[in-house]
Every structure is written in structure tokens, then in C-alpha cells.
Design a protein around this motif. Structure first.
Motif, PDB file in Angstrom:
ATOM      1  N   UNK A 191       0.680  -1.266   0.114  1.00  0.00           N
ATOM      2  CA  UNK A 191      -0.297  -0.442   0.270  1.00  0.00           C
ATOM      3  C   UNK A 191       1.157   0.849  -0.246  1.00  0.00           C
ATOM      4  N   UNK A 192       1.779   1.294  -0.296  1.00  0.00           N
ATOM      5  CA  UNK A 192       2.882   2.157   0.303  1.00  0.00           C
ATOM      6  C   UNK A 192       3.015   2.982  -1.486  1.00  0.00           C
ATOM      7  N   UNK A 193       2.915   4.105  -1.584  1.00  0.00           N
ATOM      8  CA  UNK A 193       3.025   5.197  -2.602  1.00  0.00           C
ATOM      9  C   UNK A 193       4.736   4.659  -3.595  1.00  0.00           C
ATOM     10  N   UNK A 194       4.071   4.143  -5.014  1.00  0.00           N
ATOM     11  CA  UNK A 194       5.203   4.148  -5.616  1.00  0.00           C
ATOM     12  C   UNK A 194       5.644   3.142  -5.719  1.00  0.00           C
ATOM     13  N   UNK A 195       5.014   2.214  -5.331  1.00  0.00           N
ATOM     14  CA  UNK A 195       4.258   0.549  -5.393  1.00  0.00           C
ATOM     15  C   UNK A 195       3.388  -0.174  -6.580  1.00  0.00           C
ATOM     16  N   UNK A 196       3.603  -1.113  -7.188  1.00  0.00           N
ATOM     17  CA  UNK A 196       2.804  -1.647  -7.753  1.00  0.00           C
ATOM     18  C   UNK A 196       1.226  -1.843  -7.234  1.00  0.00           C
ATOM     19  N   UNK A 197       0.702  -2.238  -8.122  1.00  0.00           N
ATOM     20  CA  UNK A 197      -1.251  -2.677  -7.335  1.00  0.00           C
ATOM     21  C   UNK A 197      -1.719  -2.540  -8.859  1.00  0.00           C
ATOM     22  N   UNK A 198      -2.846  -3.490  -7.918  1.00  0.00           N
ATOM     23  CA  UNK A 198      -3.890  -4.140  -9.778  1.00  0.00           C
ATOM     24  C   UNK A 198      -4.151  -2.496 -10.502  1.00  0.00           C
ATOM     25  N   UNK A 199      -4.052  -2.989 -12.051  1.00  0.00           N
ATOM     26  CA  UNK A 199      -4.082  -2.110 -12.771  1.00  0.00           C
ATOM     27  C   UNK A 199      -5.563  -2.494 -13.506  1.00  0.00           C
ATOM     28  N   UNK A 200      -5.521  -4.202 -13.381  1.00  0.00           N
ATOM     29  CA  UNK A 200      -6.945  -4.825 -14.308  1.00  0.00           C
ATOM     30  C   UNK A 200      -7.893  -5.499 -13.469  1.00  0.00           C
ATOM     31  N   UNK A 201      -9.826  -5.108 -13.928  1.00  0.00           N
ATOM     32  CA  UNK A 201     -10.611  -5.315 -13.590  1.00  0.00           C
ATOM     33  C   UNK A 201     -10.511  -6.847 -12.598  1.00  0.00           C
ATOM     34  N   UNK A 202      -9.713  -7.995 -13.490  1.00  0.00           N
ATOM     35  CA  UNK A 202     -10.222  -9.413 -13.760  1.00  0.00           C
ATOM     36  C   UNK A 202      -9.052  -9.944 -11.992  1.00  0.00           C
ATOM     37  N   UNK A 203     -10.295 -10.558 -11.893  1.00  0.00           N
ATOM     38  CA  UNK A 203      -9.769 -11.301  -9.890  1.00  0.00           C
ATOM     39  C   UNK A 203      -8.904 -11.862  -9.766  1.00  0.00           C
ATOM     40  N   UNK A 204      -8.503 -12.554 -10.889  1.00  0.00           N
ATOM     41  CA  UNK A 204      -7.378 -12.431 -10.620  1.00  0.00           C
ATOM     42  C   UNK A 204      -5.750 -12.739 -11.339  1.00  0.00           C
ATOM     43  N   UNK A 205      -6.505 -11.458 -11.931  1.00  0.00           N
ATOM     44  CA  UNK A 205      -4.942 -10.151 -11.664  1.00  0.00           C
ATOM     45  C   UNK A 205      -4.513  -9.600 -10.857  1.00  0.00           C
ATOM     46  N   UNK A 206      -5.726  -9.461  -9.610  1.00  0.00           N
ATOM     47  CA  UNK A 206      -5.444  -8.898  -8.240  1.00  0.00           C
ATOM     48  C   UNK A 206      -3.782  -8.568  -7.682  1.00  0.00           C
ATOM     49  N   UNK A 207      -3.753  -9.973  -7.999  1.00  0.00           N
ATOM     50  CA  UNK A 207      -1.648 -10.476  -7.951  1.00  0.00           C
ATOM     51  C   UNK A 207      -0.781 -11.220  -8.644  1.00  0.00           C
ATOM     52  N   UNK A 208       0.576 -10.486  -9.156  1.00  0.00           N
ATOM     53  CA  UNK A 208       0.641  -9.735 -10.278  1.00  0.00           C
ATOM     54  C   UNK A 208       1.276 -11.467 -10.432  1.00  0.00           C
ATOM     55  N   UNK A 209       1.843 -11.513 -12.068  1.00  0.00           N
ATOM     56  CA  UNK A 209       1.971 -13.006 -12.352  1.00  0.00           C
ATOM     57  C   UNK A 209       3.785 -12.708 -12.226  1.00  0.00           C
TER      58      UNK A 209
END
Length: 442
Positions: A191-209
Motif C-alpha cells: 500500500x506504499x505510494x509508488x509501489x505496484x498495484x493491480x491495474x486490471x478488474x480481472x479477479x485473477x490479476x489482483x496479484x502479479x504474474x
């Protein structure tokens, strides 16, 4: 009329098998063996495009193992090629040929590819399975034509033995099992600013590949950290900061894209399941180059091996850096701080931004091909001609890599430092593949 998925795949099967007609004059000819190997790569490219788990990193791994297997098939009986055992991480001495038996390099190369492809693409769908079976039948007939039974038997048996040793080597590299399409079931998104956050609404892609891909065993480079990168610009909301300048550049460039820039972005997009993926794009370039030369088996196997190894190491190094820096994507920053309604041209991939995977891969591939064919080797890339994206001509491999990199800025999914540093990282990683000793002194 709208094309269904099934009809599209039937077309893919036909395309994969097109050109697999007419046997060689002599199965042992170097040109014939090179042609058979290239036909297998045509099949592999189609399998990558239509096998669900084959994201770009996973595809690069398959290309590396197949390249090593094909190269070893030839090097095992060559007086000029050097085996790779002891040069690649974890690869011990491979089974030798029986000096009392006669072999065909072309048959061994065919056998090891047919068998290895079935292993590495065992999870492909029914159409892919039919393509593999049809290719094996056709190319086996081409390879065996005119050979005596003892040569055929010895060559097929040795090909299976060699393939088994390569597959055993692959099992503990960290990438052998892909679950849930490569997306973890749990992951601590920062949740730190500047870090990766999900960019897709697809449920599976709420975590990175594939967040642990950067920890996989490498092929030629010592480890995933061997070609480290400087950190990207630190997160800052100061309008005059380097961070905000790079974000504004993406916003401004994408707001005024020319038709040529749009064409470049789409040509190099290489999305999984819609293309051969970025490593497959460079394999396709090499395939066409080798086909135009009617390259023999030695050259075809060596080029594909070096290219596959460099790109597989490229993804490991790139992913190692991506998850070390865990950097935010342009779409997240721009919508938060510049333009809430902004939309990039391309869909943002579901993993951290820095460095650019396309850039690392392209830098590595271009360095390998330049080391073999020179810095001013002009070529036309027709990888996406069948997809309606036309062809693009380049004065060198490095020029193509540069365009592949900047395409990600035009697409709105990368900042400039990720592109520039990715290209540099790829060139660094490629040196380990380039440094492999493959030729005995004359």
C-alpha cells in the motif's frame, strides 16, 4: 461473419502445418536437417500462441530448453560443435552416442524436438495436440526417408535418451510447474505510494504474474541478479521531480500519437494468447532469417540455442528486478495525479513496471543476433503479417530492439527509464549466452 475460437484454431493448425510438404532429397543433408528443425519451431510458435499458461516468461523457458536439446542433438556427434555440459547451470554430462553405431543428425534433432515439444506443451488443447501429432508424423517421414533401419533405430533411441536427460535437468529450475495461470493465490500487495498495484478488474490479476520467476535457476548467467539495474526515479508528487516528469511524458506522448506510433505500439504488443509473445517474436525473426539463408542444421541449432538461452535468462533477470523494485505503472500514477480519465493505448500487464520486459528481451535478442550476423544486418520483420499488422523493415537488430522498447511508451504502459535500462539489462544478460563456447578450434 464472426470467427469462432474453434474455427480460428483450425486456421492456426493449418498455418502451423503449412510448408510441411515434400521430403528432403537426403535425410542426412545439413540443409534438410535445418529445414526440419525450423519446421518444428513453426509448430512451437503456434503452440505458444494457443496454450493458456504460456505467458512470455514461460514461453522463454520452453524456447531455451528446446534450443539446448536441438543443439545437443547435433553437438553430440559433431567434430566442430562443443557440448554445453558444464557451461549451463546445473547441466551435467549428457548421454553420449554409441561409437559403434551409425546415426543421423537430422533424425536425432527431429526426435528430440518431437518428444520435448510433447513434454513442454503437454497441457495444450485438443487442436494443439493434433498439430503436434500431425507434425511429428510428417517430419518423421521427411527425416527418415532413404535411411537404413539401423541408423533410424539408433537415432530415434538416442533422441529419446537425450530428451529425457534435458527434461530431467529442467525439473528443478523453479519454473516447471505453473499453477493458476502463473498468478499466486495470495500475495502481499504493498500500500506504499509508488509501489505496484493491480491495474486490471480481472479477479485473477489482483496479484502479479509469476512473482518468484526472478529466483529461477538461470541458464548461462550466474544468477537473476547478475545484470542489476540502478533504481528508478523515487516516488514523488512534486511537479518538478524526475518521477512526475516521466509520468507527464507518458501522458503527453499518448495524447498526441501519430499513426506510425500507433502502428509501432500494436506491432510489438505481442500479447499472450494473441501472438507468439515477445520471445516468440524474436524466434520468428530468427526463423525467417535462417529460412532465407537455407541454413544448415548446425547453424539453425546454434542460433536458436543462443537466442533461447539469452531470452530465458533475460526474463529471469527482468523479473528479479521487477519484484525487487515493485514499481508502480503509469496508469496508476496518471489517473491519480494527472488525468483521472486517461486511458493507455495498450492494456497494462499485471505485474510491476521496472524494467520493461519487452526492452530486456529485445536487447538480449538483438545482442545475440548482432554477435552472429553483424551490426548492419538489414531485415524485414513479417512476424505479424498474417495478423493484418503488415511488415516492418530495420537496418539492424539493434534498431528493431530500440523500436520494440519505445513501443511500450507509445502504448502507455512504461516510463522511459524502464525502457532504456531494460535494453541495457538485456544487452548485459546476452553476453553470457554469447560467451558460450560452441565451436572447436579449426
Amino acid at each position: 461473419m464472426m470467427m469462432t475460437r474453434r474455427s480460428a484454431l483450425k486456421g492456426v493448425a493449418a498455418a502451423a502445418l503449412s510448408g510441411l510438404t515434400g521430403g528432403p532429397a537426403r535425410a542426412g543433408d545439413a540443409a534438410a536437417g535445418g529445414g526440419i528443425l525450423r519446421q518444428w519451431y513453426k509448430v512451437v510458435l503456434m503452440l505458444v500462441r494457443h496454450t493458456a499458461t504460456y505467458s512470455p516468461p514461460v514461453a522463454s523457458r520452453a524456447f531455451a530448453y528446446l534450443g539446448v536439446a536441438a543443439y545437443q542433438a547435433v553437438a553430440s556427434g559433431s567434430t566442430s560443435l562443443v557440448p554445453l555440459a558444464g557451461q549451463l547451470n546445473g547441466l551435467k554430462a549428457l548421454p553420449p552416442r554409441d561409437p559403434l553405431k551409425r546415426y543421423s543428425d537430422a533424425v536425432i534433432a527431429h526426435c528430440v524436438m518431437a518428444s520435448a515439444v510433447k513434454t513442454f506443451f503437454g497441457n495444450t488443447g485438443p487442436t494443439g495436440q493434433r498439430v503436434m501429432a500431425a507434425a511429428e508424423k510428417k517430419l518423421k517421414g521427411d527425416a527418415l526417408k532413404g535411411l537404413p533401419d539401423d541408423v533410424i533405430g539408433a537415432s530415434l533411441a538416442y533422441g529419446e535418451t537425450l530428451k529425457a536427460a534435458i527434461v530431467d535437468w529442467s525439473k528443478d529450475d523453479g519454473g516447471a510447474v505453473i499453477e493458476n495461470m502463473g498468478f499466486p493465490m495470495e500475495y502481499p500487495v504493498s500500500k506504499e505510494p509508488g509501489r505496484w498495484n493491480p491495474t486490471s478488474p480481472i479477479r485473477m490479476q489482483q496479484f502479479p504474474l509469476l512473482p518468484t520467476w526472478g529466483l529461477n535457476r538461470t541458464f548461462a548467467m550466474p544468477s537473476g541478479t547478475s545484470c542489476g539495474l540502478p533504481p528508478p526515479p523515487a516516488y514523488s508528487e512534486d511537479p518538478n521531480s524526475a518521477f512526475m516528469r516521466q509520468a507527464r511524458e507518458v501522458h503527453e506522448v499518448t495524447a498526441h500519437l501519430t499513426p506510425e506510433q500507433i502502428a509501432i505500439a500494436r506491432f510489438w504488443s505481442d500479447d499472450p494468447m494473441l501472438s507468439f509473445t515477445p520471445p516468440g517474436h524474436w524466434i520468428a525473426i530468427a526463423h525467417d532469417l535462417l529460412a532465407d539463408k537455407n541454413a544448415g542444421l548446425d547453424e539453425t541449432a546454434e542460433v536458436m540455442m543462443r537466442l533461447g538461452v539469452a531470452m530465458a535468462d533475460g526474463f529471469i533477470g527482468c523479473w528479479n528486478a521487477k519484484f525487487r523494485y515493485d514499481y508502480v505503472r503509469p496508469v496508476t500514477v496518471i489517473r491519480k495525479l494527472i488525468d483521472a480519465k486517461w486511458e493507455p493505448l495498450l492494456i497494462t500487464p499485471p505485474f510491476p513496471e521496472y524494467p520493461s520486459g519487452h526492452s530486456t528481451e529485445s536487447g538480449a535478442a538483438a545482442a545475440v543476433l548482432t554477435s552472429i550476423y553483424g551490426d548492419n544486418f538489414a531485415f524485414t520483420d513479417s512476424t505479424h503479417a498474417r495478423d493484418g499488422l503488415g511488415e516492418r523493415t530495420f537496418e539492424s537488430f539493434n534498431a528493431a530492439a530500440g523500436e520494440a522498447g519505445i513501443s511500450r511508451l507509445y502504448g502507455g504502459i512504461h516510463f522511459r527509464p524502464a525502457i532504456e535500462q531494460g535494453l541495457a539489462q538485456g544487452r548485459c544478460i546476452a553476453q553470457f549466452a554469447i560467451g558460450l563456447r560452441t565451436r572447436r578450434p579449426a
